[in-house]
Scaffold this active site. Structure first.
Site, PDB file in Angstrom:
ATOM      1  N   HIS A  34       0.833  -1.191   0.154  1.00  0.00           N
ATOM      2  CA  HIS A  34       0.098  -0.136   0.128  1.00  0.00           C
ATOM      3  C   HIS A  34       0.888   0.821   0.006  1.00  0.00           C
ATOM      4  CE1 HIS A  34       1.090   0.161   4.343  1.00  0.00           C
ATOM      5  NE2 HIS A  34       0.627  -0.894   4.502  1.00  0.00           N
ATOM      6  N   GLY A  36       1.842   3.048   2.261  1.00  0.00           N
ATOM      7  CA  GLY A  36       3.126   3.150   3.232  1.00  0.00           C
ATOM      8  C   GLY A  36       4.106   2.488   2.843  1.00  0.00           C
ATOM      9  N   HIS A  37       4.068   1.377   1.983  1.00  0.00           N
ATOM     10  CA  HIS A  37       5.329   0.593   1.637  1.00  0.00           C
ATOM     11  C   HIS A  37       5.907   1.380   0.531  1.00  0.00           C
ATOM     12  CE1 HIS A  37       2.936  -3.172   2.827  1.00  0.00           C
ATOM     13  NE2 HIS A  37       3.949  -3.226   3.564  1.00  0.00           N
ATOM     14  N   LYS A 149       5.428   2.531  11.970  1.00  0.00           N
ATOM     15  CA  LYS A 149       4.158   2.099  12.376  1.00  0.00           C
ATOM     16  C   LYS A 149       4.511   0.899  13.054  1.00  0.00           C
ATOM     17  CE  LYS A 149       0.361  -0.420  11.217  1.00  0.00           C
ATOM     18  NZ  LYS A 149       0.363  -1.782  10.953  1.00  0.00           N
TER      19      LYS A 149
END
Ligand code: PAF
Length: 276
Positions: A34, A36-37, A149
């Site tokens: 997603h 974030g990656h 995270k």
């Protein structure tokens, strides 16, 4: 973008980069990528000339009752996303390539690997440290990037790399969030529409706790209030804790605080953390 599936080919690729005088940064992932990656990939570009991503759903970090079997797998879409993000190479090994039939080595850790997540997932950090050490040693990159995270995981990896003298600099990258504050996670895909609407309450509880502690409330009182708020919203909280950001021990100073939480909503376990 090169795709390699064996450690031998990964090492050959790394030798090629070194022969060209190019540094590289590793972005380990379990796929189901997603934004974030992709932010980790963007951060990695700031640390080296080339980026190598890994896609490997690591069995040793899942307990028998956890979601290894159902963890989202979408390699073709992941490869497309990594290519579009400008990744130079992807290492996507089989389980046998990482853990051969005679495999007998595991990393056992204390320090930042004790408490919080470990109290609820006792197998987790041993599995993470074992696979990350193997990925770092196989890739031979100068740098590697992990998301904040998984804040405790980031500290565990930094400790493991320092202890094992692995010559890779570990960098954290900030959590990417939806507009309503929910931290991006591959496991958000498990949430029903109703749970998705409730899920931002986890981040709100962290913020409320942080604000209360900054306002002078004792951390344990603020933690208890936030846990109660989460329970009322329908979460089953595992922990919500105000800790020292470097050691994860008790809070020592406001500007060194981190608030971390894990809570289950329906069948989905969510984690999040913020700076105090
Ligand atoms: O954070 C993750 O996605 C995983 O724990 C990691 C670091 C790729 C190890 O399997």
């Amino acid at each position: 973008m090169h795709i390699v599936r064996t450690v031998k080919d990964l090492r050959a690729l790394q030798s090629g980069l070194k022969a060209q005088g190019r540094t590289s940064a590793l972005v380990p992932t379990m796929g189901a990528l997603h934004a974030g990656h992709l932010a980790l990939v963007a951060a990695a570009k700031g640390h080296a000339d080339a980026v190598i991503a890994t896609i490997f759903v690591n069995p040793t970090q899942f307990a028998a009752h956890e979601d290894l079997g159902t963890y989202p797998r979408q390699e073709a879409a992941d490869l497309e996303a990594l290519d579009a993000a400008g990744v130079d190479a992807v290492f996507a090994p089989s389980v046998d390539e990482i853990y051969g039939p005679d495999d007998a080595t595991r990393i056992v850790m204390a320090g930042p690997a004790a408490g919080l997540e470990a109290a609820f997932r006792p197998h987790f950090f041993g599995g993470v440290a074992t696979v990350v050490s193997r990925l770092l040693l196989a890739a031979g990159c100068e740098a590697a990037v992990f998301g904040e995270k998984d804040y405790q995981q980031l500290l565990v990896i930094k400790r493991m790399v320092a202890d094992l003298k692995i010559p890779t600099a570990i960098h954290g990258a900030p959590t990417v969030r939806e507009d309503d504050g929910l931290a991006l996670s591959s496991r958000n895909a498990y949430l029903s529409a109703e749970e998705r609407a409730t899920a931002p309450a986890l981040n709100q509880a962290l913020r409320a706790c942080a604000a209360a502690v900054r306002g002078g409330l004792e951390p344990d009182v603020a933690e208890a209030q936030a846990v109660e708020t989460l329970q009322s919203a329908g979460f089953a909280p595992d922990y919500l804790a105000v800790r020292d950001a470097d050691t994860l021990g008790p809070l020592t100073a406001m500007d060194r605080g981190r608030v971390l939480a894990a809570a289950t909503l329906g069948r989905t376990r969510l984690i999040d953390n913020i700076a105090l």
